[in-house]
Each structure stands twice: as C-alpha cells, then as structure tokens.
Design an enzyme around this catalytic site. Structure first.
Site, short mmCIF file in Angstrom:
data_model
loop_
_atom_site.label_atom_id
_atom_site.label_comp_id
_atom_site.label_asym_id
_atom_site.label_seq_id
_atom_site.Cartn_x
_atom_site.Cartn_y
_atom_site.Cartn_z
CE LYS A 23 43.95 -46.37 -40.95
NZ LYS A 23 43.29 -47.04 -39.36
CG ASN A 24 46.52 -49.32 -38.57
OD1 ASN A 24 45.47 -48.15 -38.94
ND2 ASN A 24 46.26 -50.08 -39.87
CB CYS B 271 33.50 -49.42 -37.84
SG CYS B 271 34.42 -50.39 -38.85
NE ARG C 150 37.17 -53.10 -37.32
CZ ARG C 150 37.93 -52.20 -37.34
NH1 ARG C 150 37.60 -50.76 -38.04
NH2 ARG C 150 39.51 -52.10 -37.31
CG ASP D 109 43.72 -52.26 -43.42
OD1 ASP D 109 44.68 -52.17 -42.39
OD2 ASP D 109 42.40 -52.67 -43.29
NE ARG E 199 38.44 -43.02 -39.56
CZ ARG E 199 38.48 -43.86 -39.18
NH1 ARG E 199 36.58 -44.60 -39.63
NH2 ARG E 199 38.51 -44.81 -37.95
C1 EPZ Z 1 43.61 -53.19 -36.73
O1 EPZ Z 1 42.05 -52.96 -36.51
C2 EPZ Z 1 43.28 -52.21 -37.54
N1 EPZ Z 1 43.67 -50.85 -37.07
C3 EPZ Z 1 42.44 -52.04 -39.08
O2 EPZ Z 1 42.47 -51.59 -39.85
C4 EPZ Z 1 43.10 -54.42 -39.85
O3 EPZ Z 1 42.11 -53.99 -40.59
C5 EPZ Z 1 42.79 -54.91 -38.55
O4 EPZ Z 1 43.70 -53.93 -37.34
C6 EPZ Z 1 43.61 -56.27 -39.28
O5 EPZ Z 1 44.94 -56.63 -39.87
C7 EPZ Z 1 44.60 -50.59 -36.38
O6 EPZ Z 1 45.66 -50.76 -36.46
C8 EPZ Z 1 44.25 -49.22 -35.93
P1 EPZ Z 1 42.11 -56.59 -35.40
P2 EPZ Z 1 42.02 -54.50 -35.86
O7 EPZ Z 1 41.25 -57.16 -33.85
O8 EPZ Z 1 43.09 -54.09 -34.26
C9 EPZ Z 1 38.05 -59.54 -34.16
C10 EPZ Z 1 42.50 -49.73 -41.58
O9 EPZ Z 1 41.56 -49.82 -42.26
N2 EPZ Z 1 38.35 -59.46 -32.99
O10 EPZ Z 1 43.27 -57.41 -36.14
O11 EPZ Z 1 40.59 -53.26 -34.79
C11 EPZ Z 1 38.17 -58.49 -34.97
O12 EPZ Z 1 36.94 -58.40 -35.49
C12 EPZ Z 1 42.05 -50.55 -40.01
O13 EPZ Z 1 43.13 -49.53 -41.67
C13 EPZ Z 1 37.57 -59.92 -31.64
O14 EPZ Z 1 36.56 -60.56 -31.84
O15 EPZ Z 1 41.14 -55.49 -35.98
C14 EPZ Z 1 38.09 -58.85 -36.89
O16 EPZ Z 1 36.99 -59.61 -36.87
C15 EPZ Z 1 40.61 -51.12 -40.48
N3 EPZ Z 1 37.47 -59.45 -30.50
C16 EPZ Z 1 39.69 -60.00 -35.93
O17 EPZ Z 1 39.54 -60.15 -34.83
C17 EPZ Z 1 38.78 -58.81 -30.43
O18 EPZ Z 1 38.16 -58.53 -29.21
C18 EPZ Z 1 40.83 -58.84 -36.38
O19 EPZ Z 1 40.45 -58.18 -35.90
C19 EPZ Z 1 38.97 -57.49 -31.29
C20 EPZ Z 1 39.41 -58.71 -32.46
#
Ligand code: EPZ
Length: 418
Positions: free
Chosen positions: A22-23, A116, A121, A304, A397
């Site tokens: 998915k990702n 969410c 996020r 995850d 999802r």
């Molecule tokens: C990706 O989400 C994945 N989703 C998530 O999978 C996964 O849990 C996550 O990466 C971590 O590996 C997809 O790839 C579609 P991040 P993402 O930006 O990119 C903070 C699933 O179950 N952050 O790496 O949204 C954020 O809040 C999903 O398949 C900021 O503060 O995660 C988090 O604490 C859930 N500001 C941390 O960074 C930003 O601009 C890592 O988030 C961006 C992120």
C-alpha cells in the site's frame, strides 16, 4: 458496517502470498501526475486507500484502465488541482498529490489531512520544503493553497525523518530547476521503490535508501512501466500470526531483507524463522518468550507492526516493554486487547505487556488500520468462543482479502456483511 468473526485456538499452517505494498502504491500512483502518456503499473493491491487515491486523481482529469491485471494510468488531460476534504479526510496520504501537482501543473489545493487516530500527523515539513523550493503557499478553510510557476532545487533538512515528506519532495524536485539535496531523508523501502519508478521516467535521483538523497531536475519525464514491491507490513503481519498461533506459516513473494528487525524479534521470542529466497517460513514456539521492542525508522522495528507484535506478546511467558517512538498515540488497540483479557499498562510512549496463558474471545472495535490487524491476530488465539472485530473498513484500507488469506492457512474466520 462489516465485521469479521473468528473462532480462535487453531494453529495456522500453510503458504500465503503477500500483495503489493500500500505504502509504495500510493506514491507511485501520485508520481503518474508528473507526466502525460500511459504508465503501466503491476502488482497494485486492491485496497480501499488505493481506490481513494484513484478517485481523487480521476477528479483531477486522470484516466485509468485495467489491462491484464495491470493498472494503466494517463494524466494527459490533467485539468484540475483540488483534492477535496471529503476524500482526503479518509486518507491522509493524499498529501502525496501536492508535490507532483505543483511540479506538473504549478498549482495545488489540497485539504489538510487533519489528524487521525494515531496522532496529529502534521505535514509542516512537506510545506516548509516546498516553500524553500519557491512555492507560494497559504492555508485557508483547512486547505493548503499552493502555487509555483517554477520550482527550484534547494537544500532541505528534515527535522524528523518523514516517509511521505521525503516522497513528496523527491517527486517535486524531479522537475525542479537545479539540484535538490534531501538531508535526514527517510530510508524506507517504499522510498527506494518510488525512486526506481522516477528513474524509469527519466528522473536523475541518487542516494535513495540512505539519509541523503540528491535529485537533479530534468525538463520533462516520460511514462514508464513499474511493478510495486511486496508489502512488508502485510508479510510481517502473517509471520507474527504464524508465530503466535504456534503454527507453521510460509510467507511467499516477500522481500526478507525488508523484515530483518521483525525476524530478529520473532527468533528471540522463540519462533523458528527460515529464509529461502522470497519466502520466509515461521514456526511458532510452544512457549513464547516475552521480548522488548522499540519502534524506529527503517531499518529499525516498524511502527506499522507494533500493534501486531503487541498482540503476540499478550500470551508471552513474561513481561514485554513496547516503546512507540514514531507516533504519539499509537496504543489505541490496547483498550480493546484489555477487553480480551490482556494485561497491558501504558505509561507515556511505552506499554508494559504482562503475558497471560491465553486471551478471551470478545466483541472488539477497530480504530485504525494496524490496530484492526492486531485485533484479528488476538482473535486467532482467543480460545473458547467467537471474537467479533467491528468497523473493519479500517482493515480494508491496507489488507487485501485478509480473511481469505487467513482461511487459506486454516483459520476459522469469516466476514459478515452488515
Ligand atoms: C508513512 O506515514 C506511512 N504511510 C505510515 O503507514 C507509517 O506508519 C509512517 O510513514 C512511518 O513509517 C504511508 O506511507 C502512506 P511520517 P507518514 O511522515 O509519511 C511526524 C500505515 O499503517 N511528521 O514518516 O505520514 C509525524 O507526525 C501507515 O500503513 C511531522 O511532524 O509518516 C510522525 O510523528 C500509518 N511533520 C513522524 O513525523 C511532517 O511534516 C513520522 O511521520 C511529517 C511528519
């Protein structure tokens, strides 16, 4: 709303093949906005989130068709740039459309994804990076309004490693003028898969998979054919299921090198793990050793898989400390596991799981994608009755035909359509 009903207590045995990730599928689909012509995408999983991004892209003028199981994508007639709230609110990864739209079209209006279940996020790092590349941006009524006549290469340092942030800027930089250097970039395999596709389109990208990625913008890109990599989180979910049901499960069509952190923990918990090419065989231990886990960016233990591994530890012999370092609220599955007789105490970002001899069947409610997977796993080992997992649209999802795949491994599991 559909629910899944499981009669627990049966060891799982047999082979299961994982679907496309998915990702990886979501950013790869978004990248099709960067150029016209027909892209040919193989191994796209049939998931709710994929359907959501296809719906949003169709509203932008993108055309799709199926061809021998492949998804063909054409954005010749890209004629809009707004991703509406009613669709974005169901899938925050819609933010991945921002970079490609700005790079190709010069404009984007994307609903802010909002929080969410697992955390606020924010997308501040995505926006800050695009402004550094010359985009004008303002927030209004919950939407990001962005405009860029011509994106310029920039040096970007991500305060936190962000997966979709890295992906968004890689796509924007592919058509920017000049060189972009991403520092403290995320290193997940899905990022490397996207970089592989972008190179197939003619992009000049190197360093993906490390924490420094260099993208030299080109004038134009061309459509390509790309096969999505296997889903390491789905594979890991089935590996944990094999271990916790004390069964003998072979996960095939996966990339074991993407699952080393999990395999190490499964072995420490007493499972036998054998890797043969793209297959991983997991045999569960009679007695499960309790193991500590801390979630980290790749190649560390994936956030995850945290909820699924917690379900495994619920029937361990001792105490397991599980620390969640990526998201601030990713323990929502704990309250539902407690209703199944688990003994878990949360303090801050850590949960202490005291193993119990077994879990008890109960009606439980899914709250987010991976929490719902952990409740299905708990149901597989809850003895003496039926576990009902409600609101499994969360599960749909990110897991393709999960109940069929578990039934193929001998589980007593069925979906009841509401
Ligand atoms: C990706 O989400 C994945 N989703 C998530 O999978 C996964 O849990 C996550 O990466 C971590 O590996 C997809 O790839 C579609 P991040 P993402 O930006 O990119 C903070 C699933 O179950 N952050 O790496 O949204 C954020 O809040 C999903 O398949 C900021 O503060 O995660 C988090 O604490 C859930 N500001 C941390 O960074 C930003 O601009 C890592 O988030 C961006 C992120």
């Amino acid at each position: 709303m559909d629910k899944i009903i499981i009669e627990g207590g049966k060891p799982l045995n047999g082979n299961v093949t994982v679907s496309g990730a998915k990702n990886a599928a979501l950013p790869v689909l978004a990248a099709c906005l960067l150029t016209g012509g027909w892209h040919r995408l193989e191994n796209i999983p049939k998931l709710r989130d994929v359907r959501t991004i296809l719906r949003i892209m169709a509203q932008l003028g993108v055309v799709f068709r199926e061809e021998e199981g492949a998804v063909m994508v054409n954005s010749d007639d890209l004629n809009a740039y707004e991703a509406p709230y009613d669709l974005v609110k169901t899938m925050r990864a819609s933010i991945l459309l921002l970079g490609p739209l700005l790079a190709r079209y010069g404009r984007a209006k994307i609903s802010l994804p909002g929080g969410c279940a697992i955390g606020a996020r924010p997308v501040d790092m995505h926006l800050k990076a695009l402004v550094a590349m010359g985009a004008d941006m303002y927030l209004e009524e919950g939407y990001v309004n962005a405009r860029a006549d011509c994106l310029k290469g920039a040096e970007i340092f991500f305060d936190i490693q962000t997966v979709t942030g890295t992906e968004n800027i890689m796509m924007a930089a592919a058509l920017a003028k000049g060189k972009t250097v991403l520092k403290n970039a995320a290193k997940e395999p899905e990022i490397q898969d996207l970089a592989r596709m972008l190179r197939g389109m003619g992009a000049d990208i190197e360093g993906d998979g490390t924490d420094t990625i260099v993208i030299r913008g080109v004038d134009r890109l061309a459509p390509t054919a790309h096969t999505i990599l296997p889903d390491r989180i789905e594979a890991g979910t089935f590996m944990i299921a094999g271990a916790m049901t004390r069964g003998d499960v072979t996960v095939q069509g996966c990339r074991p090198e993407h699952l080393e952190a999990l395999m190490e923990k499964l072995q420490t918990a007493g499972a036998r793990v054998q890797v043969e090419g793209d297959r991983v065989r997991v045999r569960g231990p009679d007695a499960i050793e309790s193991v500590d886990v801390t979630t980290l960016p790749f190649p560390g233990f994936p956030t995850d898989l945290q909820a699924q591994f917690m379900a495994f530890m619920c029937t361990g012999k001792g105490s397991s400390v599980i620390r969640e370092t990526i998201f601030e609220n990713r323990f929502i599955h704990v309250s539902e596991l407690l209703r199944m007789g688990a003994d878990i105490e949360i303090s801050g970002n850590q949960a202490v799981v005291k193993g119990r001899p077994h879990l008890l069947p109960a009606p439980v409610m899914a709250t987010d994608l991976r929490a719902s997977a952990s409740l299905v796993l708990a149901g597989l080992v809850a003895e003496g009755g039926m576990t009902e997992v409600h609101r499994i649209y969360h599960l749909d999802r990110g897991y393709e035909a999960m109940e069929e795949k578990f039934r193929g491994l001998g589980a007593s599991i069925r979906r009841e359509r509401a």
